[in-house]
Scaffold this active site. Structure first.
Site, PDB file in Angstrom:
ATOM      1  CB  SER A  46      -0.886  -0.005   1.242  1.00  3.68           C
ATOM      2  OG  SER A  46      -0.096  -0.272   2.387  1.00  3.68           O
ATOM      3  CG  ASP A 158       1.857  -6.163  14.874  1.00  2.00           C
ATOM      4  OD1 ASP A 158       2.807  -6.294  15.676  1.00  2.00           O
ATOM      5  OD2 ASP A 158       2.018  -5.883  13.672  1.00  2.00           O
ATOM      6  CD  GLU A 162       7.275  -0.192  13.099  1.00  2.00           C
ATOM      7  OE1 GLU A 162       7.667  -1.132  13.826  1.00  2.00           O
ATOM      8  OE2 GLU A 162       7.205  -0.228  11.855  1.00  2.00           O
ATOM      9  CG  ASP A 176      -0.620  -2.506  10.905  1.00  2.00           C
ATOM     10  OD1 ASP A 176      -1.302  -3.181  10.095  1.00  2.00           O
ATOM     11  OD2 ASP A 176       0.616  -2.563  10.944  1.00  2.00           O
TER      12      ASP A 176
END
Ligand code: ATP
Length: 324
Positions: A46, A158, A162, A176
């Site tokens: 992406s 996860d 980040e 995410d």
């Protein structure tokens, strides 16, 4: 709807009506309704671009996914999980909101909240580490967001700095969800009662995960041991994040993934000198090998490290602390 066989640029939109109900409404939003701007980042499948709605002038981040690439690399399942989880998580300020999805011949488009402050990891790297006040604030916003997703039957799997983005006012926006797990029945879950049998529809799993997902440094011991992730696995990662914000590095870090896993399974980590006492106590109650013995969300909120935090809406209305 199977986008692998469709080409038309038709989209859907999440709307909140007068009674506060969120509804999905079909509207004709497409590529032509946005002005595309700078590239915000690139993922493996992406590109994320800043964009402005031509009509409202509202700014968004649009994630553009290449259909052929996704199919070739067998990532269709993950793209669908990301869309399905975000569509369930529309009522919380701490989670990147998905406003529209549409497609054309070549690409899928996810129209998302713009997180112009970038990744928490980037901010942390620039600062080296956070003080107690900033750690308490960002920790509280992450926890509030995790509590919300868990209440909606979603495990992130996860969590890491980040994946914690920041908006213009430096408030948290978690992102995410491609490796998230949708629990079979959010109503039933949390009381530890029945599980639906087997693997259900695409993207919906029962409380047992099947394979390794996540990032080595934040992965929970139960996932390594039993290939089983649960809500408490997110709280393990949360403990790793609190540690990292204060220490400037994650608790379990080694030369390679295998050695990192060994350290996690042996609970082999130490606190640097001067690590704040209350934070240490909290981290020690989160980095617990047995998930059932990890501090649950409600107790984390009441832990003395978070004393003075105004939970709920006012946390998000508050001015974020100056980074130091
Ligand atoms: P991969 O797919 O390889 O795991 P990724 O998950 O980071 O990578 P994307 O979700 O496409 O891939 O994000 C690419 C980059 O764009 C990210 O590193 C992030 O910094 C940026 N980004 C993603 N979403 C937003 C957003 N809503 N606002 C601002 N920047 C974003």
């Amino acid at each position: 709807e199977d986008w692998r066989e469709r080409g038309a640029a038709v989209g859907s939109r999440q709307e909140t009506d007068a009674s506060g109900q969120t509804q999905t409404r079909l509207v004709k939003k497409g590529v032509k309704d946005f002005n595309f701007g700078r590239t915000l980042g690139e993922g493996s499948y992406s590109t994320v671009l800043a964009a402005t709605d031509r009509q409202t002038l509202k700014e968004y981040a649009i994630k553009v996914l290449d259909k052929r690439h996704i199919i070739k690399e067998k990532k269709v399942k993950y793209v669908n999980i990301e869309r399905d989880t975000l569509n369930r998580l529309t009522e919380h300020p701490g989670i990147v909101r998905l406003y529209y999805t549409f497609q054309d011949e070549r690409s899928l488009y996810f129209v998302l909240d713009l997180a112009s402050g970038g990744e928490l990891l980037g901010v942390l790297k620039r600062m080296g580490s956070f003080d107690v006040e900033c750690t308490r604030f960002y920790g509280a916003e992450i926890l509030d967001s995790v509590a919300y997703m868990h209440s909606r039957g979603i495990i992130h799997r996860d969590l890491k700095p980040e994946n914690v983005l920041l908006d213009r006012e430096m408030h948290v926006k978690i992102t995410d969800f491609g490796t998230a797990k949708i629990l079979a029945d959010p109503q039933r879950h949390g009381s530890g009662s029945q599980e639906a049998p087997g693997d259900l529809t695409d993207g919906v799993e029962t409380d047992r995960a099947v394979s390794f997902v996540g990032t080595a440094e934040y992965v929970s011991p139960e996932l390594l041991r039993d290939k089983n992730a649960c809500k408490a696995s997110d709280l393990w990662a949360f403990g790793c994040i609190i540690y990292q914000l204060l220490a400037g590095r994650p608790p379990f870090k080694a030369a390679n993934e295998y050695l990192t896993f060994q350290k996690i399974l042996a609970l082999e980590y130490t606190f640097p000198d001067g690590f704040p006492e209350l934070a240490r106590d909290l981290v020690e109650r989160l980095l617990v090998l047995e998930p059932a013995n990890r501090l649950p969300v409600e107790h984390i909120r009441n832990h003395r490290f978070f004393e003075g935090v105004q939970w709920g809406k006012s946390l998000w209305r508050q001015k974020s602390p100056r980074l130091k």
